[in-house]
Design an enzyme around this catalytic site. Structure first.
Site, mmCIF file in Angstrom:
data_model
loop_
_atom_site.group_PDB
_atom_site.id
_atom_site.type_symbol
_atom_site.label_atom_id
_atom_site.label_comp_id
_atom_site.label_asym_id
_atom_site.label_seq_id
_atom_site.Cartn_x
_atom_site.Cartn_y
_atom_site.Cartn_z
ATOM 1 N N ASN A 54 -6.668 -11.790 10.341
ATOM 2 C CA ASN A 54 -7.698 -12.766 10.690
ATOM 3 C C ASN A 54 -8.641 -12.735 9.250
ATOM 4 O O ASN A 54 -8.730 -11.589 8.844
ATOM 5 C CB ASN A 54 -8.640 -12.656 11.705
ATOM 6 C CG ASN A 54 -9.621 -13.828 12.054
ATOM 7 O OD1 ASN A 54 -10.586 -13.901 11.418
ATOM 8 N ND2 ASN A 54 -9.124 -14.835 12.926
ATOM 9 N N TYR A 57 -11.460 -9.703 8.923
ATOM 10 C CA TYR A 57 -10.502 -8.603 9.083
ATOM 11 C C TYR A 57 -10.559 -7.717 10.347
ATOM 12 O O TYR A 57 -9.375 -7.530 10.896
ATOM 13 C CB TYR A 57 -10.743 -7.627 7.752
ATOM 14 C CG TYR A 57 -10.528 -8.035 6.486
ATOM 15 C CD1 TYR A 57 -9.983 -9.347 6.482
ATOM 16 C CD2 TYR A 57 -10.942 -7.330 5.453
ATOM 17 C CE1 TYR A 57 -9.732 -9.733 4.925
ATOM 18 C CE2 TYR A 57 -10.477 -7.684 3.911
ATOM 19 C CZ TYR A 57 -10.104 -9.032 3.891
ATOM 20 O OH TYR A 57 -9.895 -9.437 2.749
ATOM 21 N N GLU A 64 2.166 -4.070 18.417
ATOM 22 C CA GLU A 64 2.246 -3.656 19.606
ATOM 23 C C GLU A 64 1.280 -4.075 20.799
ATOM 24 O O GLU A 64 2.076 -4.477 21.767
ATOM 25 C CB GLU A 64 2.030 -1.987 19.649
ATOM 26 C CG GLU A 64 2.824 -1.400 18.640
ATOM 27 C CD GLU A 64 2.322 -1.247 17.140
ATOM 28 O OE1 GLU A 64 1.832 -2.119 16.758
ATOM 29 O OE2 GLU A 64 2.608 -0.193 16.322
ATOM 30 N N CYS A 96 -0.736 2.703 15.609
ATOM 31 C CA CYS A 96 -2.232 3.247 15.447
ATOM 32 C C CYS A 96 -2.856 3.903 16.716
ATOM 33 O O CYS A 96 -2.053 3.552 17.664
ATOM 34 C CB CYS A 96 -3.071 2.169 14.978
ATOM 35 S SG CYS A 96 -3.711 0.978 16.004
HETATM 36 O O1 LIG Z 1 1.891 0.220 13.909
HETATM 37 C C1 LIG Z 1 1.297 -0.609 13.150
HETATM 38 C C2 LIG Z 1 0.493 -0.332 12.156
HETATM 39 C C3 LIG Z 1 0.012 -1.537 11.322
HETATM 40 N N1 LIG Z 1 -0.021 -2.686 11.981
HETATM 41 C C4 LIG Z 1 -0.576 -3.810 11.346
HETATM 42 C C5 LIG Z 1 -2.237 -3.981 11.487
HETATM 43 C C6 LIG Z 1 -2.678 -4.549 10.157
HETATM 44 O O2 LIG Z 1 -2.267 -6.016 10.532
HETATM 45 C C7 LIG Z 1 -1.375 -4.159 9.391
HETATM 46 C C8 LIG Z 1 -1.971 -3.160 8.118
HETATM 47 O O3 LIG Z 1 -2.487 -2.072 8.869
HETATM 48 O O4 LIG Z 1 -0.319 -3.665 9.925
HETATM 49 C C9 LIG Z 1 0.635 -2.942 13.133
HETATM 50 O O5 LIG Z 1 0.818 -4.097 13.575
HETATM 51 N N2 LIG Z 1 1.368 -1.953 13.881
HETATM 52 ZN ZN LIG Z 2 -2.045 -0.596 16.471
#
Ligand SMILES: O=c1ccn([C@H]2C[C@H](O)[C@@H](CO)O2)c(=O)[nH]1
Ligand SMILES: [Zn+2]
Length: 142
Positions: A54, A57, A64, A96
């Site tokens: 977005n 941010y 996930e 994350c």
């Molecule tokens: O396991 C992960 C790691 C990062 N991101 C996304 C969050 C953000 O949109 C971008 C950079 O961090 O990647 C995910 O969707 N999953």
């Molecule tokens: Zn995450």
């Protein structure tokens, strides 16, 4: 389908493929870091998700959690496995901390397939990804 045993090869193949397909839909104009996830339910359904960023941010959501929200909002809360895909060539993509906690809400005994674009993967139990975790059971101890 039991949650404790690995998905059969065909189902696992579909799960890995769906995570790659979901990555293609990633909305990530700010980070340019595309991620896809595919979630296998205990009943054999697969829900996929991508990261959705977005202009404000901090409102971006990971792939996930997108997949989990889709599954839960369709009435599925028992999960067997999740596959995660990114474009990182040299590293297995890892979820994350926020996503680990959201995954853990739905149990500690399911598998997360961390993949590379070449099709290789490592499997981690949620318990390994988030040891000593806090979960819904803790709220019932008071
Ligand atoms: O396991 C992960 C790691 C990062 N991101 C996304 C969050 C953000 O949109 C971008 C950079 O961090 O990647 C995910 O969707 N999953
Ligand atoms: Zn995450």
């Amino acid at each position: 389908m039991e949650r404790g045993c690995p998905p059969e090869a065909e189902r696992l193949g579909a799960l890995l493929r769906r995570s790659r397909e979901a990555k293609a839909a990633a909305y990530c104009p700010y980070s340019r870091f595309a991620v896809g996830a595919a979630l296998l339910t205990a009943g054999g359904h697969i829900f996929s998700g991508c990261n959705v960023e977005n202009a404000c941010y901090s409102l971006g959501v990971c792939a996930e959690r997108t997949a989990i929200q889709k599954a839960v909002s369709e009435g599925h809360t028992s999960f067997k496995a999740m596959a995660i895909a990114s474009d990182l060539e040299d590293d297995f993509i890892v979820p994350c901390g926020a996503c680990r906690q959201v995954m853990r809400e739905f149990g500690k005994d399911w598998d997360v397939y961390l993949t590379k674009p070449d099709g290789t993967y490592v499997v981690k139990r949620l318990e390994e990804l988030l040891p000593l975790s806090f979960g819904p059971e803790d709220l019932r101890k008071l």
